[in-house]
Design an enzyme around this catalytic site. Structure first.
Site, PDB file in Angstrom:
ATOM      1  N   ASP A 270       0.876  -1.159   0.000  1.00 57.29           N
ATOM      2  CA  ASP A 270       0.000   0.000   0.000  1.00 57.29           C
ATOM      3  C   ASP A 270       0.921   1.219   0.000  1.00 57.29           C
ATOM      4  OD1 ASP A 270      -2.328   1.582   0.292  1.00 57.29           O
ATOM      5  OD2 ASP A 270      -2.017   1.659   2.454  1.00 57.29           O
TER       6      ASP A 270
ATOM      7  N   ASP B 228      -0.134   5.108   0.971  1.00 57.54           N
ATOM      8  CA  ASP B 228      -0.364   6.051   2.058  1.00 57.54           C
ATOM      9  C   ASP B 228      -0.260   5.344   3.409  1.00 57.54           C
ATOM     10  OD1 ASP B 228      -1.117   8.508   0.518  1.00 57.54           O
ATOM     11  OD2 ASP B 228      -2.676   7.175  -0.233  1.00 57.54           O
TER      12      ASP B 228
ATOM     13  N   ASN C 127      -5.825   2.309  -2.906  1.00 52.59           N
ATOM     14  CA  ASN C 127      -7.225   2.665  -3.115  1.00 52.59           C
ATOM     15  C   ASN C 127      -7.399   4.132  -3.484  1.00 52.59           C
ATOM     16  OD1 ASN C 127      -8.347   0.158  -2.751  1.00 52.59           O
ATOM     17  ND2 ASN C 127      -9.064   0.512  -0.662  1.00 52.59           N
ATOM     18  N   ASN C 128      -6.327   4.888  -3.468  1.00 57.76           N
ATOM     19  CA  ASN C 128      -6.399   6.311  -3.811  1.00 57.76           C
ATOM     20  C   ASN C 128      -6.705   6.453  -5.303  1.00 57.76           C
ATOM     21  OD1 ASN C 128      -5.905   9.047  -4.363  1.00 57.76           O
ATOM     22  ND2 ASN C 128      -4.397   9.184  -2.732  1.00 57.76           N
TER      23      ASN C 128
ATOM     24  N   HIS D 155      -9.811   9.245   5.817  1.00 52.61           N
ATOM     25  CA  HIS D 155      -8.354   9.304   5.701  1.00 52.61           C
ATOM     26  C   HIS D 155      -7.813  10.311   6.711  1.00 52.61           C
ATOM     27  CE1 HIS D 155      -8.730   7.020   2.004  1.00 52.61           C
ATOM     28  NE2 HIS D 155      -9.648   7.879   1.609  1.00 52.61           N
TER      29      HIS D 155
ATOM     30  N   ASP E  57      -1.241  -0.781   6.018  1.00 55.37           N
ATOM     31  CA  ASP E  57      -1.403  -0.135   7.329  1.00 55.37           C
ATOM     32  C   ASP E  57      -2.835  -0.159   7.821  1.00 55.37           C
ATOM     33  OD1 ASP E  57      -2.243   1.834   5.324  1.00 55.37           O
ATOM     34  OD2 ASP E  57      -2.298   3.259   6.988  1.00 55.37           O
TER      35      ASP E  57
END
Length: 314
Positions: free
Chosen positions: A31, A33, A65-66, A190, A247
Site C-alpha cells: 500500500d 499512504d 485505493n487512492n 483518511h 497499514d
C-alpha cells in the site's frame, strides 16, 4: 492462514525472521499512504527498502485505493520522493483497475457517470472509456438539469468537489437496473496531518447506496479484482510467494486474506497492533481475516535484513 513460518499470527518480527521472509517471498505488494509515505514525505527508509527489493530481482507492486491521481502522477511522486526504480507497470490504483474492469470485464458500451476527481476520469479516458461531460449551470438543480443518454455505469470514487446534484443525478441513472453501480473503494476516512480526517469514498458510496437501494460492486481493496489485475499483467504470480504490506486492517489485511496472501501490518499508518490483537482474540470467525500474519513498526525494519543478506553474498 497456514504458512511456512512458526512465528505467524499477529506477531512482531525483526532481524532473522524478516530475513527469512525476504528470502521466501518473490512478490511484494505495498500500500502507499501510511506505508511508503505520508502526504509529500516519504517514510524514513522506505525508498531504500523498495529500491533494494527491486535491485535484488524481487517483484514489487503498489496497490492503492487512492483514485485521485492517474498512474503517471504516481511515477513522478515516487521519483520525487527517492523511489528511483519504480515504473508505471508496477502501480495498481483503484482508478486504473476500475478502468480495466469497465473495459475488459464488463466491456461497457456507453457512457459512464463519474463521481470522482480528475485523475479518475483521466484513467478512464486513457482506457477508451467514454465519460459523461459535466456542463451544468451553477444554479441547476435535479428538477431542471439535463440527464445524459446511454449511461451504462455509475462509478464513485473520492470527490472533493461533491455536490448534491451529482448524487441526485447518479441516483436517477441507477434507477435503470441495467446501469452498473461501481465503487473504486470503500475507505471510510483518511487521516490528515493536522489530526483532522477527510471523509473517504466509502462515505459517498453509502449515501448513494441508500438513495438508490442498491449495493455497489467494489473494485479496490479488499476486493480480489486488484490482485486479478496484477496476475493478468505479471506472469506466474503465486499467492503463496506473495506478501501484502499495508497499514489498514479492514482493507489491506482483508485484501491479502481474500487473495490468499501472507500479510504484514506496518504501524506507520491507520491501524495499530492493539486493534489487530482484538480481532485475533475475537470469537467471530470473520474477524480472523483482518488479523495480519506479521507486524513491523515500519518497513524500514527490513533494512538490517538486507545488510545481513549482502554480507552472506560477499
Amino acid at each position: 492462514m497456514a504458512g511456512a513460518f512458526g512465528f505467524k499470527g499477529c506477531q512482531k518480527i525483526r532481524g532473522p525472521q524478516i530475513r527469512s521472509l525476504l528470502e521466501a517471498k518473490d512478490f511484494f505488494l505495498f500500500d502507499c499512504d501510511g506505508v511508503i509515505w505520508h502526504g509529500e514525505k516519504a517514510i524514513t527508509g522506505a525508498a531504500k527498502v523498495v529500491n533494494a527489493l527491486i535491485r535484488q530481482g524481487k517483484n514489487v507492486v503498489f496497490v492503492t485505493n487512492n483514485s485521485t491521481r492517474p498512474r503517471e502522477n504516481y511515477v513522478h511522486k515516487f521519483y520525487r520522493l527517492g523511489f528511483t526504480d519504480v515504473m508505471l507497470e508496477q502501480i495498481f490504483s483503484s482508478s486504473y483497475c476500475s478502468a480495466l474492469y469497465l473495459r475488459d470485464v464488463v466491456k461497457v458500451c456507453g457512457q459512464v457517470f463519474v463521481i470522482g476527481c480528475p485523475g479518475l476520469r483521466t484513467e478512464l479516458q486513457e482506457a477508451g472509456i467514454q465519460c459523461v461531460e459535466e456542463a451544468d449551470d451553477p444554479d441547476a438543480t435535479i428538477y431542471d438539469c439535463a440527464l445524459a443518454a446511454d449511461v451504462k455505469a455509475v462509478l464513485v470514487g473520492h470527490d472533493d468537489k461533491l455536490t448534491f446534484l451529482k448524487l441526485a443525478k447518479a441516483s436517477c441513472y441507477l434507477r435503470d437496473p441495467d446501469c452498473l453501480f461501481l465503487a473504486t473503494d470503500t475507505d471510510p476516512w483518511h487521516p490528515l496531518s493536522s489530526g483532522r480526517i477527510l471523509p473517504g469514498s466509502g462515505s459517498l458510496i453509502a449515501a448513494l447506496e441508500v438513495a438508490s437501494g442498491r449495493k455497489a460492486t467494489v473494485i479496490g481493496k479488499p476486493s480480489r479484482f486488484m490482485f486479478e489485475c496484477i496476475s493478468s499483467q505479471f506472469m506466474g504470480v503465486d499467492p503463496a510467494q506473495c506478501l501484502m504490506v499495508g497499514d489498514r486492517l479492514e482493507t489491506d489485511m482483508l485484501f491479502g486474506s481474500n487473495c490468499g496472501l501472507d500479510t504484514m501490518l506496518t504501524l506507520t499508518g491507520v491501524s495499530q497492533i492493539e486493534e489487530a490483537q482484538e480481532y485475533r482474540n475475537s470469537d467471530l470467525t470473520t474477524n480472523q481475516s483482518l488479523v495480519p500474519d506479521y507486524v513491523v513498526d515500519t518497513i524500514a525494519d527490513f533494512l538490517p535484513a538486507f545488510e545481513e543478506l549482502d554480507e552472506q553474498s560477499n
